[in-house]
Design a protein around this motif. Structure first.
Motif, PDB file in Angstrom:
ATOM      1  N   LYS A  16       0.819  -1.205   0.000  1.00 36.85           N
ATOM      2  CA  LYS A  16       0.000   0.000   0.000  1.00 36.85           C
ATOM      3  C   LYS A  16       0.858   1.263   0.000  1.00 36.85           C
ATOM      4  N   SER A  17       1.873   1.308   0.857  1.00 36.91           N
ATOM      5  CA  SER A  17       2.718   2.493   0.952  1.00 36.91           C
ATOM      6  C   SER A  17       3.449   2.756  -0.355  1.00 36.91           C
ATOM      7  N   ILE A  18       3.981   1.696  -0.968  1.00 35.23           N
ATOM      8  CA  ILE A  18       4.709   1.848  -2.224  1.00 35.23           C
ATOM      9  C   ILE A  18       3.748   2.232  -3.348  1.00 35.23           C
ATOM     10  N   SER A  19       2.541   1.686  -3.339  1.00 37.17           N
ATOM     11  CA  SER A  19       1.555   2.013  -4.376  1.00 37.17           C
ATOM     12  C   SER A  19       1.215   3.493  -4.373  1.00 37.17           C
ATOM     13  N   HIS A  20       0.962   4.056  -3.174  1.00 40.05           N
ATOM     14  CA  HIS A  20       0.700   5.498  -3.087  1.00 40.05           C
ATOM     15  C   HIS A  20       1.841   6.287  -3.702  1.00 40.05           C
ATOM     16  N   ALA A  22       4.262   5.379  -5.734  1.00 40.65           N
ATOM     17  CA  ALA A  22       4.478   5.151  -7.161  1.00 40.65           C
ATOM     18  C   ALA A  22       3.569   6.047  -7.993  1.00 40.65           C
ATOM     19  N   LEU A  23       2.311   6.144  -7.616  1.00 42.95           N
ATOM     20  CA  LEU A  23       1.380   7.008  -8.348  1.00 42.95           C
ATOM     21  C   LEU A  23       1.778   8.470  -8.245  1.00 42.95           C
ATOM     22  N   MET A  24       2.168   8.906  -7.054  1.00 43.31           N
ATOM     23  CA  MET A  24       2.508  10.311  -6.875  1.00 43.31           C
ATOM     24  C   MET A  24       3.765  10.691  -7.651  1.00 43.31           C
ATOM     25  N   LEU A  25       4.825   9.890  -7.529  1.00 41.39           N
ATOM     26  CA  LEU A  25       6.077  10.241  -8.191  1.00 41.39           C
ATOM     27  C   LEU A  25       5.965  10.081  -9.704  1.00 41.39           C
ATOM     28  N   ALA A  26       5.244   9.070 -10.170  1.00 39.63           N
ATOM     29  CA  ALA A  26       5.014   8.946 -11.612  1.00 39.63           C
ATOM     30  C   ALA A  26       4.235  10.155 -12.128  1.00 39.63           C
ATOM     31  N   GLY A  27       3.306  10.652 -11.329  1.00 39.14           N
ATOM     32  CA  GLY A  27       2.538  11.826 -11.721  1.00 39.14           C
ATOM     33  C   GLY A  27       3.364  13.098 -11.759  1.00 39.14           C
ATOM     34  N   LEU A  28       4.480  13.132 -11.019  1.00 36.47           N
ATOM     35  CA  LEU A  28       5.366  14.295 -10.999  1.00 36.47           C
ATOM     36  C   LEU A  28       6.499  14.181 -12.009  1.00 36.47           C
ATOM     37  N   ALA A  29       6.675  13.013 -12.620  1.00 37.94           N
ATOM     38  CA  ALA A  29       7.718  12.834 -13.628  1.00 37.94           C
ATOM     39  C   ALA A  29       7.263  13.445 -14.953  1.00 37.94           C
ATOM     40  N   VAL A  30       8.213  13.632 -15.850  1.00 38.19           N
ATOM     41  CA  VAL A  30       7.902  14.104 -17.195  1.00 38.19           C
ATOM     42  C   VAL A  30       8.032  12.916 -18.143  1.00 38.19           C
ATOM     43  N   GLY A  31       6.900  12.373 -18.565  1.00 39.88           N
ATOM     44  CA  GLY A  31       6.916  11.191 -19.421  1.00 39.88           C
ATOM     45  C   GLY A  31       6.047  10.095 -18.840  1.00 39.88           C
ATOM     46  N   ARG A  32       6.143   8.913 -19.430  1.00 38.42           N
ATOM     47  CA  ARG A  32       5.248   7.794 -19.106  1.00 38.42           C
ATOM     48  C   ARG A  32       5.931   6.764 -18.223  1.00 38.42           C
ATOM     49  N   SER A  33       5.254   6.398 -17.148  1.00 39.69           N
ATOM     50  CA  SER A  33       5.703   5.338 -16.245  1.00 39.69           C
ATOM     51  C   SER A  33       4.670   4.224 -16.242  1.00 39.69           C
ATOM     52  N   ARG A  34       5.140   3.005 -16.055  1.00 41.90           N
ATOM     53  CA  ARG A  34       4.248   1.842 -15.950  1.00 41.90           C
ATOM     54  C   ARG A  34       4.417   1.243 -14.560  1.00 41.90           C
ATOM     55  N   ILE A  35       3.301   0.969 -13.897  1.00 39.37           N
ATOM     56  CA  ILE A  35       3.315   0.408 -12.553  1.00 39.37           C
ATOM     57  C   ILE A  35       2.649  -0.963 -12.585  1.00 39.37           C
ATOM     58  N   VAL A  44      -5.637   3.672  -2.266  1.00 40.94           N
ATOM     59  CA  VAL A  44      -4.712   3.938  -3.372  1.00 40.94           C
ATOM     60  C   VAL A  44      -5.452   4.568  -4.548  1.00 40.94           C
ATOM     61  N   LEU A  45      -6.666   4.125  -4.817  1.00 42.29           N
ATOM     62  CA  LEU A  45      -7.445   4.727  -5.896  1.00 42.29           C
ATOM     63  C   LEU A  45      -7.781   6.180  -5.580  1.00 42.29           C
ATOM     64  N   THR A  46      -7.862   6.525  -4.308  1.00 38.56           N
ATOM     65  CA  THR A  46      -8.026   7.924  -3.913  1.00 38.56           C
ATOM     66  C   THR A  46      -6.830   8.746  -4.378  1.00 38.56           C
ATOM     67  N   THR A  47      -5.628   8.208  -4.197  1.00 41.49           N
ATOM     68  CA  THR A  47      -4.430   8.900  -4.669  1.00 41.49           C
ATOM     69  C   THR A  47      -4.451   9.055  -6.184  1.00 41.49           C
ATOM     70  N   ALA A  48      -4.864   8.003  -6.904  1.00 42.77           N
ATOM     71  CA  ALA A  48      -4.936   8.080  -8.367  1.00 42.77           C
ATOM     72  C   ALA A  48      -5.871   9.193  -8.810  1.00 42.77           C
ATOM     73  N   THR A  49      -7.028   9.290  -8.167  1.00 41.56           N
ATOM     74  CA  THR A  49      -7.996  10.328  -8.519  1.00 41.56           C
ATOM     75  C   THR A  49      -7.432  11.717  -8.241  1.00 41.56           C
ATOM     76  N   ALA A  50      -6.740  11.873  -7.124  1.00 44.06           N
ATOM     77  CA  ALA A  50      -6.166  13.178  -6.784  1.00 44.06           C
ATOM     78  C   ALA A  50      -5.088  13.583  -7.782  1.00 44.06           C
TER      79      ALA A  50
END
Length: 440
Positions: A16-20, A22-35, A44-50
């Motif tokens: 759970k901690s890593i999932s949160h 991963a979404l946040m840092l991928a969202g702050l990167a420039v480009g595409r990340s795959r998780i 975790v889906l709350t983080t994705a929506t935010a």
């Protein structure tokens, strides 16, 4: 009657901690990340929506998730309040991200999250220049006005907290200069590990037994592919269940064993549990192993408060293990459990007493006199107070109870471990619990 033994091989959802993160840092990167292996629980889906509301593109692609990041410094002003649901991790870490951006956001949460304190995060982020308007008592709902550029700082954590540390480091990503967090007691280091995976330098230095973590911003994140290991907190419930139910021999595959998260397994080992770590390896910079857990008699221990940060979320499961040990298990230094999704000390003490355990409660811990391996009586109904870890702990205790355990609600488990009941059913061969009723 007690449940049958836990046997076979199972795999728990992603950490759970890593999932949160991963979404946040991928969202702050420039480009595409795959998780891969992302935990798809409500938190975790709350983080994705935010992250979508802040400008990132976050989409499911088969079993994986694809994130096209928006980049540090370019977050969008959200159109509406960001609903954090029941997720304290989402709230506190997003506060860090927003704090150093020139946007304003409202954060709301459910009734449980809205009782949880946010002051420990508000203080350092306020020193960096963000302005907060919280509800009375320093809770959600709150407004946050970020400052861009924010002000770097050196901050010593007054109490160990990976969430506070992480919030400061995330704010430092868009803050010119060097920000340093000083940890008197080391906490889980998922954020530092993952920042490095995204190409951000996080310097770590031990100074007079304290850990100094420094990040110089502004920092750009490079996209990367992340594989999320199995959640050790989720695995904990099955490890305890297999330990206390006679005849059990269960393998839990792909469990993350970050040193900052594996305290429970060290304590169980001290209590006499039979847990064998197989196929040790690294996945995405995180240590991972398969756990073979067999039934074993446990003995009561006095737990060193220094280990608390590495197992703070696992104490409800540990309390269940202690209830079946020979002798008394004594815990202290658990003040933080009073302000989790519920008062986990008070709620677990009340629940364990209701099913036949002998429990003493003090301000910062419990003293649990074990049954010597005998099944507990069971019974109920037990109020879990909308706390997913209390509900799962009672399901574990039910596996070694005489009459099963009735709980008032298990729907809250979906916030962190969708599919828990079905997986427990598979391991024990018992029917899964209904949303309200008997678990056994």
């Amino acid at each position: 009657m007690p449940a049958g033994p836990l046997t076979g091989r199972i795999r728990v959802p992603g950490d759970k901690s890593i999932s949160h993160r991963a979404l946040m840092l991928a969202g702050l990167a420039v480009g595409r990340s795959r998780i891969s292996g992302l935990l798809e629980g409500e938190d975790v889906l709350t983080t994705a929506t935010a992250m979508r509301a802040l400008g990132a593109t976050v989409e499911r692609d088969g079993a994986d998730w694809i994130v096209d990041g928006i980049g540090v410094g370019t977050l969008l002003q959200p159109d509406a309040a960001l609903d954090m649901g029941n997720s304290g991790t989402s709230a506190r870490l997003l506060m860090g991200i927003i704090a150093s951006h020139g946007i304003t956001a409202a954060l709301t949460g459910d009734a449980s999250l809205s009782r949880r304190p946010m002051a420990r995060v508000i203080e350092p982020l306020g020193l960096m220049g963000a302005h907060f308007t919280p509800s009375p008592g320093g809770t959600l709902p709150l407004m946050i006005e970020g400052l861009q550029p924010a002000v770097p700082l050196t901050y010593r954590l007054p109490v160990p907290s990976a969430q506070v540390k992480s919030a400061i480091l995330l704010a430092a990503l868009n803050t010119p200069g060097t920000t340093t967090v000083i940890e008197p007691v080391a906490t889980r280091d998922h954020t530092e590990r993952m920042l490095r995976a995204f190409g951000v330098a996080v310097d770590a230095e031990t100074v007079d037994v304290e850990m100094h973590l420094s990040l110089t911003g502004p920092a750009d994140l490079s996209p990367c592919d992340i594989t999320v290991p199995g959640d050790p907190s989720a695995a904990a419930f099955f490890a305890v269940a297999a330990t206390i139910v006679p005849g059990s021999d269960l393998v839990i595959e792909n469990v993350g064993l970050n040193p900052g998260r594996s305290g429970l397994y060290r304590v169980l080992d001290e209590m006499g549990a039979a847990i064998d770590l197989q196929d040790r390896r690294e996945i995405g910079g995180e240590p991972v192993a398969d756990l073979q857990v067999r039934h074993a008699p446990l003995r009561g221990v006095t737990i060193d408060p220094a280990i608390v940060p590495s197992m703070i979320d696992e104490f409800p499961a540990l309390f269940v293990a202690a209830a079946f040990a020979t002798g008394t298990t004594i815990t202290s230094g658990l003040d933080e459990l009073r302000v989790k999704e519920s008062d986990r000390l008070g709620t677990m003490a009340q629940a364990l007493r209701a099913i036949g355990a002998r429990v003493g409660e003090h301000a910062d811990g419990l003293a649990i006199e074990g049954s010597g391996g005998r099944p507990l009586a069971g019974g109920g109904p037990i109020e879990v107070r909308h706390d997913h870890r209390i509900a799962m702990s009672m399901a574990v205790a039910a596996c070694a109870s005489e009459a099963g355990i009735e709980v008032d609600d298990i729907s809250c488990i979906a916030t962190s471990f969708p599919g828990f009941a079905a997986l427990l059913d598979r391991a024990t061969g018992e029917p899964p619990p209904s949303p309200s009723g008997t678990t056994s």
